[in-house]
Each structure stands twice: as C-alpha cells, then as structure tokens.
Design an enzyme around this catalytic site. Structure first.
Site, PDB file in Angstrom:
ATOM      1  N   VAL A  14       0.841  -1.206   0.000  1.00 51.38           N
ATOM      2  CA  VAL A  14       0.000   0.000   0.000  1.00 51.38           C
ATOM      3  C   VAL A  14       0.877   1.259   0.000  1.00 51.38           C
ATOM      4  CG1 VAL A  14      -1.870   1.231   1.148  1.00 51.38           C
ATOM      5  CG2 VAL A  14      -1.792  -1.272   1.252  1.00 51.38           C
ATOM      6  N   GLU A 127      -9.805   5.524   6.617  1.00 51.88           N
ATOM      7  CA  GLU A 127     -10.715   4.958   5.605  1.00 51.88           C
ATOM      8  C   GLU A 127     -10.246   3.583   5.124  1.00 51.88           C
ATOM      9  OE1 GLU A 127     -13.752   6.495   4.202  1.00 51.88           O
ATOM     10  OE2 GLU A 127     -13.777   4.330   3.918  1.00 51.88           O
ATOM     11  N   VAL A 130     -10.870  -0.389   6.880  1.00 45.88           N
ATOM     12  CA  VAL A 130     -12.009  -1.303   6.680  1.00 45.88           C
ATOM     13  C   VAL A 130     -12.317  -1.343   5.193  1.00 45.88           C
ATOM     14  CG1 VAL A 130     -14.422  -1.775   7.229  1.00 45.88           C
ATOM     15  CG2 VAL A 130     -12.950  -0.704   8.936  1.00 45.88           C
ATOM     16  N   GLY A 132     -10.393  -1.725   2.529  1.00 47.56           N
ATOM     17  CA  GLY A 132      -9.416  -1.150   1.587  1.00 47.56           C
ATOM     18  C   GLY A 132      -9.951   0.018   0.784  1.00 47.56           C
ATOM     19  N   GLY A 184      -2.695 -15.901  -3.945  1.00 50.20           N
ATOM     20  CA  GLY A 184      -2.296 -14.731  -3.149  1.00 50.20           C
ATOM     21  C   GLY A 184      -3.439 -14.075  -2.395  1.00 50.20           C
ATOM     22  N   GLU A 187      -3.198 -15.843   3.259  1.00 46.98           N
ATOM     23  CA  GLU A 187      -1.847 -15.940   3.815  1.00 46.98           C
ATOM     24  C   GLU A 187      -1.486 -17.416   4.012  1.00 46.98           C
ATOM     25  OE1 GLU A 187      -0.203 -13.127   5.429  1.00 46.98           O
ATOM     26  OE2 GLU A 187      -1.772 -11.688   4.904  1.00 46.98           O
ATOM     27  N   ASP A 198      -9.985 -11.169  11.571  1.00 46.86           N
ATOM     28  CA  ASP A 198      -9.834  -9.933  10.782  1.00 46.86           C
ATOM     29  C   ASP A 198     -11.195  -9.238  10.634  1.00 46.86           C
ATOM     30  OD1 ASP A 198      -8.231  -8.405   8.482  1.00 46.86           O
ATOM     31  OD2 ASP A 198     -10.162  -9.021   7.643  1.00 46.86           O
ATOM     32  N   LYS A 202     -12.563  -5.413  11.964  1.00 46.42           N
ATOM     33  CA  LYS A 202     -13.207  -4.398  11.109  1.00 46.42           C
ATOM     34  C   LYS A 202     -14.612  -4.092  11.612  1.00 46.42           C
ATOM     35  CE  LYS A 202     -10.619  -5.901   7.051  1.00 46.42           C
ATOM     36  NZ  LYS A 202     -10.664  -6.886   5.957  1.00 46.42           N
TER      37      LYS A 202
HETATM   38  P1  NAP Z   1       3.460  -4.694   3.549  1.00 43.98           P
HETATM   39  O1  NAP Z   1       3.454  -4.858   2.075  1.00 43.98           O
HETATM   40  O2  NAP Z   1       3.934  -5.808   4.416  1.00 43.98           O
HETATM   41  O3  NAP Z   1       4.331  -3.375   3.883  1.00 43.98           O
HETATM   42  C1  NAP Z   1       4.723  -3.024   5.168  1.00 43.98           C
HETATM   43  C2  NAP Z   1       5.808  -1.973   5.076  1.00 43.98           C
HETATM   44  O4  NAP Z   1       6.144  -1.542   6.384  1.00 43.98           O
HETATM   45  C3  NAP Z   1       7.092  -2.464   4.434  1.00 43.98           C
HETATM   46  O5  NAP Z   1       7.665  -1.448   3.639  1.00 43.98           O
HETATM   47  C4  NAP Z   1       7.995  -2.752   5.636  1.00 43.98           C
HETATM   48  O6  NAP Z   1       9.370  -2.600   5.346  1.00 43.98           O
HETATM   49  C5  NAP Z   1       7.546  -1.669   6.586  1.00 43.98           C
HETATM   50  N1  NAP Z   1       7.751  -2.019   8.001  1.00 43.98           N
HETATM   51  C6  NAP Z   1       7.158  -3.015   8.692  1.00 43.98           C
HETATM   52  N2  NAP Z   1       7.573  -3.002   9.972  1.00 43.98           N
HETATM   53  C7  NAP Z   1       8.453  -1.985  10.080  1.00 43.98           C
HETATM   54  C8  NAP Z   1       9.230  -1.448  11.143  1.00 43.98           C
HETATM   55  N3  NAP Z   1       9.184  -1.988  12.366  1.00 43.98           N
HETATM   56  N4  NAP Z   1      10.026  -0.381  10.894  1.00 43.98           N
HETATM   57  C9  NAP Z   1      10.079   0.175   9.659  1.00 43.98           C
HETATM   58  N5  NAP Z   1       9.355  -0.267   8.611  1.00 43.98           N
HETATM   59  C10 NAP Z   1       8.565  -1.340   8.811  1.00 43.98           C
HETATM   60  O7  NAP Z   1       1.996  -4.304   4.101  1.00 43.98           O
HETATM   61  P2  NAP Z   1       0.764  -3.725   3.246  1.00 43.98           P
HETATM   62  O8  NAP Z   1       0.051  -4.848   2.577  1.00 43.98           O
HETATM   63  O9  NAP Z   1       1.214  -2.569   2.438  1.00 43.98           O
HETATM   64  O10 NAP Z   1      -0.212  -3.260   4.438  1.00 43.98           O
HETATM   65  C11 NAP Z   1       0.037  -2.048   5.135  1.00 43.98           C
HETATM   66  C12 NAP Z   1      -1.183  -1.740   6.001  1.00 43.98           C
HETATM   67  O11 NAP Z   1      -2.324  -1.576   5.161  1.00 43.98           O
HETATM   68  C13 NAP Z   1      -1.545  -2.837   7.021  1.00 43.98           C
HETATM   69  O12 NAP Z   1      -2.064  -2.245   8.182  1.00 43.98           O
HETATM   70  C14 NAP Z   1      -2.659  -3.597   6.302  1.00 43.98           C
HETATM   71  O13 NAP Z   1      -3.540  -4.266   7.170  1.00 43.98           O
HETATM   72  C15 NAP Z   1      -3.363  -2.444   5.594  1.00 43.98           C
HETATM   73  N6  NAP Z   1      -4.134  -2.852   4.431  1.00 43.98           N
HETATM   74  C16 NAP Z   1      -3.537  -3.513   3.413  1.00 43.98           C
HETATM   75  C17 NAP Z   1      -4.296  -3.878   2.299  1.00 43.98           C
HETATM   76  C18 NAP Z   1      -3.663  -4.599   1.144  1.00 43.98           C
HETATM   77  O14 NAP Z   1      -4.352  -4.874   0.173  1.00 43.98           O
HETATM   78  N7  NAP Z   1      -2.370  -4.902   1.177  1.00 43.98           N
HETATM   79  C19 NAP Z   1      -5.668  -3.581   2.263  1.00 43.98           C
HETATM   80  C20 NAP Z   1      -6.247  -2.889   3.323  1.00 43.98           C
HETATM   81  C21 NAP Z   1      -5.471  -2.520   4.409  1.00 43.98           C
HETATM   82  P3  NAP Z   1      10.132  -3.623   4.345  1.00 43.98           P
HETATM   83  O15 NAP Z   1       9.539  -3.365   2.990  1.00 43.98           O
HETATM   84  O16 NAP Z   1      11.552  -3.246   4.431  1.00 43.98           O
HETATM   85  O17 NAP Z   1       9.813  -4.997   4.872  1.00 43.98           O
END
Ligand code: NAP
Length: 426
Positions: A14, A127, A130, A132, A184, A187, A198, A202
């Site tokens: 994201v 926003e 919940v 996305g 994908g 998980e 999850d 929400k």
């Molecule tokens: P992600 O791809 O795992 O990205 C997480 C990012 O945070 C990565 O860049 C990671 O660094 C960094 N990070 C994690 N822990 C860290 C720390 N302790 N210090 C510094 N950087 C750190 O996650 P995502 O899918 O983008 O999701 C992000 C958020 O959006 C989550 O809360 C998720 O629930 C929410 N969300 C995601 C989606 C979706 O479709 N993906 C949909 C709705 C909501 P590295 O890259 O170096 O590992």
C-alpha cells in the site's frame, strides 16, 4: 500554495502505491487537496530494496519520523499492533495528523487514540482500515451523519468470500483454501481470515462509528468458516439461500448486536451477489434506508485510493471521522434472534421426524421448512430444517437436545439465516 509535509511509515504494497501516486499524480492530488502534498520522509525495515521513494528520503528510524519537524502528517502503513500503536500515539502527542490503514490498532485502541487526536486537535483518519478501497468510513461518519444507523452487515473479508464463493461452485474447504493461497488471496497462515478475527476487528471499527458504542473485538461473537461443508452451501441454495461470512450489527432496544459468522442470505439479497474477493457493506439508516457499498477491499492501488483521500481530507481541514460514543452495551449472543438451518444425520426409522419437531417445539422454535434427503448410507437419513426466528440461546439449547436424541447420529451443521420470517424459498 500551502504545503502539507507527509512522512510515510512503510513502503510495502500500500505504501508503495501511495508513494507512486504522490509522484505520478502530483498535479491532480494537489488540485484536489488545495495544497502541495510533499513526501519528506519514509521508513522501511530494509532500505536497500528498490522503492518508489527517492533514496535520500528513506530511513529505518520510525520513532524519529513521528517526531520530525519536517512532517505534518504521518501515514502509517506498516501494519500490526506494535510498534504501530505507539508510533501513532507519539505522532498525535507531537501534534501530527495521522492517516492509517491499521484495523488492528484502531479496533483495539481506537477509543484512546481518537480521544488523543481530539485533545490535540489533529486528524486521525482510517478509511483504508475497513474494506481497503471501498469508501465506507467517511460515508458513515459524514454523508450519513443525519441518520440513526439501524443495522449494518458486510462482506468485510475478501479471503473468506473468495473461499465460500468457490465452495458454492462445489469445491471443498481444503481445496479452495489452497487455491486462495496459490492466488495470493490467503496468507500461508490463514487463521486471522478463516476464523473471522480480521472481520471482527473491522466490525468493531464499524460498530464504534455507526452506533457510537465503545467496543473492542473480544465482545464480538465470532465463528469462522473452517468447519463449513460444500454440501450445506448446495442444500442452502436449493432452499433459496446463498452462504456468506458476514459481519452483522444491529441496534436493539437494549444495546447493539455484533457478530461475525457464516450466514445464509436470500439469493435475491444484494450481498448474496457479491462474489470472489470483493467486499461489500450494507448500511440501513432511519432516513436513507438501505445503502450498499461494494468494490475492491484490498490491493495496493485500491487501498491507496482510500489513504490518499484521507490525506486530501486532512489538507482540506477535515480532521476526524468519528461519531460521539455513548453508553450502549454490546448484547450477549444468546439474546440475538435469527433463523437457523440445520442438517441432521439420523437413523432411518419411523418416528424420527416427530421427535425432532418436538425438540424444536419444546424450545418454542417454529419450523419453516423441511427437506428429507435420500439416505447417504443404508439405514441412515439426512434431515434439513429451516426454523423461524428465535433467540440464539433457544437454538443452541435445541441443538444440544437434538444431539441427545437416540435417533440422532449427529447434528452435521447449524447455520444462521438472515431473512425475515416471511421469506420463502424461491
Ligand atoms: P506490507 O506490504 O507488508 O508493507 C509493510 C511496510 O512496512 C514495508 O515497507 C515494511 O518494510 C515496513 N515495516 C514493517 N515493519 C516496520 C518497522 N518496524 N520499521 C520500519 N518499517 C517497517 O503491508 P501492506 O500490505 O502494504 O499493508 C500495510 C497496512 O495496510 C496494514 O495495516 C494492512 O492491514 C493495511 N491494508 C492492506 C491492504 C492490502 O491490500 N495490502 C488492504 C487494506 C489494508 P520492508 O519493505 O523493508 O519490509
């Protein structure tokens, strides 16, 4: 033009989409915001990986970012409870606006964080936490603000919707879960999705917002999809119902019902047609009646759409998406009234049906319809029942009594049905 300096915690799926849009769509976003949105810092765990953020802005010190003088707005997209809760709290303490997609932190710690944001007169917007990319938080807080919300129900977990949709086409739970993992959507450890954890996070956020009830997810009744059988989904369809894992909340006379479990919906219900990994939320307001939002609940760009909208709202001066909380208890599941579908394996002997209907009558549960299937094995039979609405406590007690009948081999399934008593199968 005013400047709004943005610090990004996390540049993953994201965060990467947000960073790309801030560069590639700069003019459009600035025009929408009425301000210049400038990315001044970003942190990740591994700064050596290629990112859509200039190298000189990248670091690893999240604590420094949330205190930095050159950041007005912290966008938290790291995920997980800690250190995110602490980082958001620190950012608010330092007078920074916060935009986050973190459902876990908001579901469990929302009350304290919203109070702090209000005390500091800064934004805490969420926003994307919940569903996305689906706009549901701002509509509930702003566009439907004149309504008393009576009920809401939603498909708020795309993974489980993908699985139950595939099971409706005949696949087993294990096979469709494996397919979801290959594609994908699920998980490697699918527990949080398939056990409804999850979805409960929400739903807690939605219940706090829609009804003003102070709630954390442990107050939400939760049953997942891991024990579902494709056979029940197929039998439900014969009776005119489609199975979904729903988060449901309803305002009752003495409090709010909040629950996550598999539900049979009439096939004509708008949520019954939301298939695959899509999300949808139906809200019923006293003035607007039923309204449904549906679309992509996940994915980098779709979720970035919601995050960027929050950033734009902050730039425009719109701080928080909350309603005042009030003293509204979360009702015990036993008091919830639903209809139920039962599948019971019984001995194929005379008098079985009379015994089953007597158990239901003993618990004041009305019988709406019955299917008797060809025996799957010699000497046994399968009875499928649909009841009229009754308290959960009565259905649970009847289930226990049905299991005790000498003619019962097993109560194979009990699935709650969300349909008015007058609904008849198609
Ligand atoms: P992600 O791809 O795992 O990205 C997480 C990012 O945070 C990565 O860049 C990671 O660094 C960094 N990070 C994690 N822990 C860290 C720390 N302790 N210090 C510094 N950087 C750190 O996650 P995502 O899918 O983008 O999701 C992000 C958020 O959006 C989550 O809360 C998720 O629930 C929410 N969300 C995601 C989606 C979706 O479709 N993906 C949909 C709705 C909501 P590295 O890259 O170096 O590992």
């Amino acid at each position: 033009m005013r400047r709004l300096r943005v610090g990004l915690l996390g540049v993953g799926v994201v965060g990467g989409s947000v960073a790309r849009a801030l560069t590639q769509k700069r003019e459009q976003l600035n025009a929408a915001a009425g301000a210049e949105l400038v990315l001044t810092r970003a942190v990740v765990r591994d700064p050596t990986k290629a990112r859509d953020v200039p190298k000189n802005l990248l670091g690893t010190d999240a604590e420094a970012l949330v205190r930095a003088d050159d950041v007005d707005l912290v966008v938290e997209l790291m995920g997980g409870e800690e250190p995110c809760r602490t980082l958001i709290d620190t950012a608010l303490t330092h007078g920074k606006h916060v935009v986050t997609a973190n459902k876990r932190v908001l579901a469990w710690h929302g009350d304290a964080l919203f109070a702090k944001a209000a005390a500091k007169n800064v934004a805490l917007r969420y926003e994307a936490a919940v569903c996305g990319g689906l706009p549901v938080i701002a509509p509930l807080a702003d566009d439907l603000a004149a309504n008393a919300i009576r009920e809401l129900r939603g498909i708020i977990n795309g993974t489980t919707n993908f699985i139950v949709t595939a099971m409706a086409a005949g696949g087993s739970y294990a096979d469709t879960l494996a397919e979801a993992q290959r594609r994908g959507f699920a998980e490697a450890d699918p527990t949080a999705d398939v056990e409804g954890i999850d979805a409960a996070d929400k739903l807690a956020i939605l219940v706090r917002l829609a009804f003003g009830a102070a709630i954390t997810p442990q107050k939400i009744f939760r049953e997942g999809i891991a024990k579902l059988e494709a056979r029940d989904i197929a039998l439900g369809r014969e009776l005119g119902y489609t199975l979904k894992l729903l988060g449901t909340a309803r305002l009752a006379a003495t409090g709010v019902e909040a629950r996550v479990h598999p539900v049979f919906l009439p096939t004509s219900h708008p949520l019954a047609r939301v298939d695959g990994a899509l999300n949808a939320v139906q809200v019923v307001g006293d003035l607007c009646g039923p309204i449904m939002f549906s679309g992509q609940g996940a994915g980098g760009d779709a979720t970035a759409s919601a995050v960027l909208a929050d950033i734009i709202h902050v730039a425009r001066g719109a701080l928080n998406t909350t309603r005042a909380t009030r003293d509204l208890p979360i009702l015990p599941m036993g008091e919830t009234r639903t209809r139920c579908y039962f599948r019971i394996a019984v001995d194929d002997v005379p008098g079985v049906f009379a015994k089953i209907t007597q158990v239901l009558a003993d618990h004041a549960i009305g019988l709406a319809s019955v299917l008797q299937r060809e025996p799957p094995q010699a000497g046994s039979a399968e009875i499928v029942l649909l009841t009229y609405s009754a308290p959960e406590s009565a259905h649970a007690a009847a289930t226990a009594d049905l299991e005790k009948l000498s003619c019962t081999r097993a109560v194979m399934a009990r699935i709650r049905v969300d349909a008015p008593d007058e609904h008849r199968h198609a």
